[in-house]
Design a protein around this motif. Structure first.
Motif, PDB file in Angstrom:
ATOM      1  N   ASP A   1      -8.494   5.895  -1.428  1.00  0.00           N
ATOM      2  CA  ASP A   1      -8.403   4.602  -1.513  1.00  0.00           C
ATOM      3  C   ASP A   1      -6.879   4.106  -1.705  1.00  0.00           C
ATOM      4  OD1 ASP A   1     -11.256   3.789  -1.473  1.00  0.00           O
ATOM      5  OD2 ASP A   1     -11.040   5.644  -2.855  1.00  0.00           O
ATOM      6  N   TYR A   2      -6.499   3.270  -0.936  1.00  0.00           N
ATOM      7  CA  TYR A   2      -4.844   2.719  -0.829  1.00  0.00           C
ATOM      8  C   TYR A   2      -4.735   1.302  -1.182  1.00  0.00           C
ATOM      9  CZ  TYR A   2      -4.377   7.631   0.581  1.00  0.00           C
ATOM     10  OH  TYR A   2      -4.388   9.223   0.742  1.00  0.00           O
ATOM     11  N   VAL A   3      -3.438   0.939  -1.465  1.00  0.00           N
ATOM     12  CA  VAL A   3      -2.734  -0.133  -1.564  1.00  0.00           C
ATOM     13  C   VAL A   3      -1.279   0.137  -1.175  1.00  0.00           C
ATOM     14  CG1 VAL A   3      -2.061  -2.274  -2.674  1.00  0.00           C
ATOM     15  CG2 VAL A   3      -4.158  -1.037  -3.317  1.00  0.00           C
ATOM     16  N   TRP A   4      -1.031  -0.410   0.049  1.00  0.00           N
ATOM     17  CA  TRP A   4       0.159  -0.122   0.580  1.00  0.00           C
ATOM     18  C   TRP A   4       0.952  -1.214   0.852  1.00  0.00           C
ATOM     19  CZ3 TRP A   4       1.079   5.033   2.397  1.00  0.00           C
ATOM     20  CH2 TRP A   4      -0.237   5.757   2.871  1.00  0.00           C
ATOM     21  N   ILE A   5       2.240  -1.418   0.677  1.00  0.00           N
ATOM     22  CA  ILE A   5       3.092  -2.550   0.643  1.00  0.00           C
ATOM     23  C   ILE A   5       4.511  -2.190   1.668  1.00  0.00           C
ATOM     24  CG2 ILE A   5       2.547  -3.475  -1.697  1.00  0.00           C
ATOM     25  CD1 ILE A   5       5.380  -2.501  -2.518  1.00  0.00           C
ATOM     26  N   ASN A   6       4.907  -3.339   2.227  1.00  0.00           N
ATOM     27  CA  ASN A   6       6.323  -2.940   2.957  1.00  0.00           C
ATOM     28  C   ASN A   6       7.506  -3.503   2.112  1.00  0.00           C
ATOM     29  OD1 ASN A   6       6.425  -5.673   3.258  1.00  0.00           O
ATOM     30  ND2 ASN A   6       6.188  -5.650   5.274  1.00  0.00           N
ATOM     31  N   ASP A   7       8.662  -3.608   2.708  1.00  0.00           N
ATOM     32  CA  ASP A   7       9.733  -3.882   1.918  1.00  0.00           C
ATOM     33  C   ASP A   7       9.945  -5.219   1.233  1.00  0.00           C
ATOM     34  OD1 ASP A   7      10.897  -1.384   2.175  1.00  0.00           O
ATOM     35  OD2 ASP A   7      11.950  -2.094   3.821  1.00  0.00           O
ATOM     36  N   ALA A   8       8.996  -6.075   1.656  1.00  0.00           N
ATOM     37  CA  ALA A   8       8.711  -7.551   0.879  1.00  0.00           C
ATOM     38  C   ALA A   8       8.533  -7.593  -0.453  1.00  0.00           C
ATOM     39  CB  ALA A   8       8.071  -8.562   2.131  1.00  0.00           C
ATOM     40  N   PHE A   9       7.646  -6.315  -0.950  1.00  0.00           N
ATOM     41  CA  PHE A   9       7.174  -6.482  -2.149  1.00  0.00           C
ATOM     42  C   PHE A   9       7.639  -5.250  -2.805  1.00  0.00           C
ATOM     43  CE2 PHE A   9       4.397  -9.067   0.419  1.00  0.00           C
ATOM     44  CZ  PHE A   9       3.679 -10.060  -0.468  1.00  0.00           C
ATOM     45  N   GLN A  10       7.462  -5.253  -4.253  1.00  0.00           N
ATOM     46  CA  GLN A  10       7.751  -3.933  -5.000  1.00  0.00           C
ATOM     47  C   GLN A  10       6.586  -3.854  -6.071  1.00  0.00           C
ATOM     48  OE1 GLN A  10      11.351  -4.788  -6.801  1.00  0.00           O
ATOM     49  NE2 GLN A  10      10.572  -6.501  -8.103  1.00  0.00           N
ATOM     50  N   PHE A  11       6.196  -2.727  -6.410  1.00  0.00           N
ATOM     51  CA  PHE A  11       5.061  -2.534  -7.304  1.00  0.00           C
ATOM     52  C   PHE A  11       5.396  -2.720  -8.924  1.00  0.00           C
ATOM     53  CE2 PHE A  11       3.774   0.325  -3.833  1.00  0.00           C
ATOM     54  CZ  PHE A  11       2.714  -0.114  -3.513  1.00  0.00           C
ATOM     55  N   GLY A  12       4.498  -3.200  -9.554  1.00  0.00           N
ATOM     56  CA  GLY A  12       4.493  -3.460 -10.816  1.00  0.00           C
ATOM     57  C   GLY A  12       4.464  -1.977 -11.882  1.00  0.00           C
ATOM     58  N   ASP A  69     -19.354   5.645  -5.150  1.00  0.00           N
ATOM     59  CA  ASP A  69     -18.566   6.928  -4.926  1.00  0.00           C
ATOM     60  C   ASP A  69     -17.110   6.744  -4.917  1.00  0.00           C
ATOM     61  OD1 ASP A  69     -18.962   5.757  -2.632  1.00  0.00           O
ATOM     62  OD2 ASP A  69     -19.342   7.692  -1.557  1.00  0.00           O
ATOM     63  N   HIS A  70     -16.802   5.604  -4.985  1.00  0.00           N
ATOM     64  CA  HIS A  70     -15.265   5.184  -4.861  1.00  0.00           C
ATOM     65  C   HIS A  70     -15.048   4.523  -6.148  1.00  0.00           C
ATOM     66  CE1 HIS A  70     -14.096   6.446  -0.605  1.00  0.00           C
ATOM     67  NE2 HIS A  70     -15.576   6.313  -0.594  1.00  0.00           N
ATOM     68  N   ASP A  71     -13.575   4.802  -6.723  1.00  0.00           N
ATOM     69  CA  ASP A  71     -13.161   3.734  -7.852  1.00  0.00           C
ATOM     70  C   ASP A  71     -12.810   2.343  -7.211  1.00  0.00           C
ATOM     71  OD1 ASP A  71     -13.384   5.724  -9.591  1.00  0.00           O
ATOM     72  OD2 ASP A  71     -11.478   6.335  -9.617  1.00  0.00           O
ATOM     73  N   PHE A  72     -12.686   1.479  -7.997  1.00  0.00           N
ATOM     74  CA  PHE A  72     -12.088  -0.027  -7.718  1.00  0.00           C
ATOM     75  C   PHE A  72     -10.608   0.520  -7.796  1.00  0.00           C
ATOM     76  CE2 PHE A  72     -10.679  -4.339  -9.464  1.00  0.00           C
ATOM     77  CZ  PHE A  72     -10.148  -4.604  -7.946  1.00  0.00           C
ATOM     78  N   VAL A  73      -9.841   0.274  -6.940  1.00  0.00           N
ATOM     79  CA  VAL A  73      -8.545   0.527  -6.970  1.00  0.00           C
ATOM     80  C   VAL A  73      -7.528  -0.695  -6.674  1.00  0.00           C
ATOM     81  CG1 VAL A  73      -6.444   1.963  -5.947  1.00  0.00           C
ATOM     82  CG2 VAL A  73      -8.896   2.736  -6.141  1.00  0.00           C
ATOM     83  N   PHE A  74      -6.663  -0.934  -7.607  1.00  0.00           N
ATOM     84  CA  PHE A  74      -5.697  -2.338  -7.278  1.00  0.00           C
ATOM     85  C   PHE A  74      -4.475  -2.021  -8.091  1.00  0.00           C
ATOM     86  CE2 PHE A  74      -7.729  -3.072 -11.671  1.00  0.00           C
ATOM     87  CZ  PHE A  74      -6.761  -3.540 -12.208  1.00  0.00           C
ATOM     88  N   SER A  75      -3.333  -2.993  -7.545  1.00  0.00           N
ATOM     89  CA  SER A  75      -2.195  -2.843  -7.932  1.00  0.00           C
ATOM     90  C   SER A  75      -1.609  -4.380  -8.210  1.00  0.00           C
ATOM     91  CB  SER A  75      -1.406  -2.068  -7.172  1.00  0.00           C
ATOM     92  OG  SER A  75       0.512  -1.885  -7.619  1.00  0.00           O
ATOM     93  N   ASP A  76      -0.590  -4.447  -8.947  1.00  0.00           N
ATOM     94  CA  ASP A  76      -0.030  -5.933  -9.332  1.00  0.00           C
ATOM     95  C   ASP A  76       1.443  -5.623  -8.395  1.00  0.00           C
ATOM     96  OD1 ASP A  76      -2.134  -6.799 -10.640  1.00  0.00           O
ATOM     97  OD2 ASP A  76      -1.116  -6.474 -12.476  1.00  0.00           O
ATOM     98  N   VAL A  77       1.627  -6.551  -7.646  1.00  0.00           N
ATOM     99  CA  VAL A  77       2.771  -6.254  -6.517  1.00  0.00           C
ATOM    100  C   VAL A  77       3.703  -7.513  -6.694  1.00  0.00           C
ATOM    101  CG1 VAL A  77       1.439  -5.020  -5.022  1.00  0.00           C
ATOM    102  CG2 VAL A  77       1.847  -7.262  -4.394  1.00  0.00           C
ATOM    103  N   ASP A  78       4.901  -7.645  -6.790  1.00  0.00           N
ATOM    104  CA  ASP A  78       5.777  -8.736  -6.834  1.00  0.00           C
ATOM    105  C   ASP A  78       6.584  -8.773  -5.461  1.00  0.00           C
ATOM    106  OD1 ASP A  78       4.947  -8.987  -9.634  1.00  0.00           O
ATOM    107  OD2 ASP A  78       6.345  -7.308 -10.354  1.00  0.00           O
ATOM    108  N   ASN A  79       6.662  -9.964  -5.108  1.00  0.00           N
ATOM    109  CA  ASN A  79       7.513 -10.323  -3.877  1.00  0.00           C
ATOM    110  C   ASN A  79       8.820 -10.160  -4.139  1.00  0.00           C
ATOM    111  OD1 ASN A  79       9.110 -13.083  -3.755  1.00  0.00           O
ATOM    112  ND2 ASN A  79       7.031 -13.557  -4.571  1.00  0.00           N
ATOM    113  N   THR A  80       9.768  -9.881  -3.239  1.00  0.00           N
ATOM    114  CA  THR A  80      11.126  -9.440  -3.441  1.00  0.00           C
ATOM    115  C   THR A  80      11.864 -10.692  -3.117  1.00  0.00           C
ATOM    116  OG1 THR A  80      11.253  -8.512  -1.284  1.00  0.00           O
ATOM    117  CG2 THR A  80      11.091  -7.182  -3.172  1.00  0.00           C
ATOM    118  N   LEU A  81      11.328 -11.818  -2.494  1.00  0.00           N
ATOM    119  CA  LEU A  81      12.185 -13.167  -2.069  1.00  0.00           C
ATOM    120  C   LEU A  81      12.409 -13.947  -3.083  1.00  0.00           C
ATOM    121  CD1 LEU A  81       9.618 -13.676   0.963  1.00  0.00           C
ATOM    122  CD2 LEU A  81      11.618 -12.209   0.731  1.00  0.00           C
ATOM    123  N   PHE A  82      11.842 -14.071  -4.193  1.00  0.00           N
ATOM    124  CA  PHE A  82      12.346 -15.054  -5.133  1.00  0.00           C
ATOM    125  C   PHE A  82      11.791 -14.792  -6.368  1.00  0.00           C
ATOM    126  CE2 PHE A  82       8.690 -17.151  -3.310  1.00  0.00           C
ATOM    127  CZ  PHE A  82       7.847 -17.309  -4.276  1.00  0.00           C
TER     128      PHE A  82
END
Length: 341
Positions: free
Chosen positions: A306-317, A328-341
């Protein structure tokens, strides 16, 4: 729909799908059954007229890609909902505006709307992709979250199996009622301004695809993709599916991809994802790393599916969070920050 009628329809569907190919009789039967499957309870239909139930399409809707210039700022009222006619009856809450997640609902393990609502109400993601979901259960989940959290979630769904496929009945119709079509879905705390779906050309033993939605994450408009790739033992199909997914998702300056990929990070079929995106777990990469967090029960051991993918407009916390659930799968999450402002 009473139980006798549902059992009669189930028998008709299974008989029409015995060969898994759409003969004339099967197509005719499916056309007769479509209004029954698509019928939505009045309470769900009236809850939000802007919600979209997205059926699969043969080719992806190639809209103009989202660009850095087309920024959308967060409306302070987005994601706010008071679950009562009396504005003072309940407090209002906001989703975590940069939280993006994925959750496999574990169907054929049963329709676990209440269990899913318990988990999501606790963590309040801005966007969550759902796999192994019945379309009407996604709407029920949205409504339960609105009542439990006060967040005005929006819902879309997509299915990729033919109308006559018995999996719709086997996994989405039971004594608790008609659950609609079997497929994938997405919930967003901000309005969905555009959406669509795409059926993979090589879906494996069970047709698969992705859906997408334009919505807000961390205050900017982004295109979010949700997918469920082919099952175990079908690496060539997954490789082809990844190529189709990346071919569309990489067109956009701001895109996020979530889902159940049924493959570990180092497997060859995921190379295309690593060329265009980064994954939330810093321990995971195209080479095996023992620190990569596993997310799913698999044979002969738990694996990262289970995946959370980002491109260069975001960065991970701080990285990825996995939550053990009934599934049979975990709940998977990430807090992402945009790189624009």
């Amino acid at each position: 729909m009473d139980l006798n009628r549902r059992q009669s329809l189930r028998s008709s569907l299974e008989a029409g799908a015995a060969a898994r190919k759409p003969g004339f009789a099967a197509v005719l039967l499916s056309l007769l059954l479509v209004p029954l499957l698509l019928a939505t309870p009045a309470s769900a239909a009236s809850a939000d007229s802007k919600d979209r139930s997205v059926a699969s399409i043969g080719k992806v809707e190639r809209e103009a890609p989202l660009s850095i210039q087309s920024q959308a700022k967060l409306n302070p009222r987005d994601g706010i909902h008071t679950p009562s006619g009396n504005a003072n009856a309940y407090p209002t809450f906001r989703a975590q505006p940069n939280r993006v997640g994925t959750m496999n609902l574990y169907n054929p393990g049963g329709r676990a709307v209440d269990a899913a609502a318990d988990v999501l109400a606790r963590y309040k993601p801005q966007v969550v992709g759902l796999q192994e979901a019945c379309s009407k259960d996604v709407i029920k989940l949205r409504d339960k979250l609105r009542e439990r959290t006060g967040i005005n979630y929006h819902a879309i769904t997509a299915h990729f199996l033919p109308f006559y496929d018995p999996l719709h009945v086997g996994r989405c119709w039971d004594t608790s009622g008609d659950g609609g079509f079997y497929g994938i879905g997405m919930l967003t705390a901000s309005p969905i301004t555009a959406s669509g779906s795409h059926s993979y050309e090589k879906g494996g033993t069970e047709n698969r695809g992705y859906l997408w939605a334009n919505t807000l994450v961390d205050g900017v408009e982004v295109r979010v993709f949700n997918t469920h790739l082919a099952q175990a033992g079908q690496a060539s199909e997954r490789r082809s599916e990844v190529a189709e997914l990346v071919g569309e998702a990489a067109r956009h300056d701001r895109s996020l991809v979530v889902g159940d990929f049924n493959a570990e990070p180092q497997q060859d079929e995921l190379k295309g994802m690593w060329t265009a995106f980064r994954e939330a777990d810093p321990g995971c990469g195209p080479a095996y790393n023992a620190t990569c967090t596993v997310t799913a029960n698999a044979s002969p051991r738990r694996k990262k599916f289970d995946y959370v993918w980002i491109n260069d407009a975001f960065q991970f916390g701080p990285g990825v969070t996995t939550v053990d659930t009934w599934s049979d799968h975990d709940f998977v999450f990430s807090d992402v920050d945009n790189t624009l402002f």
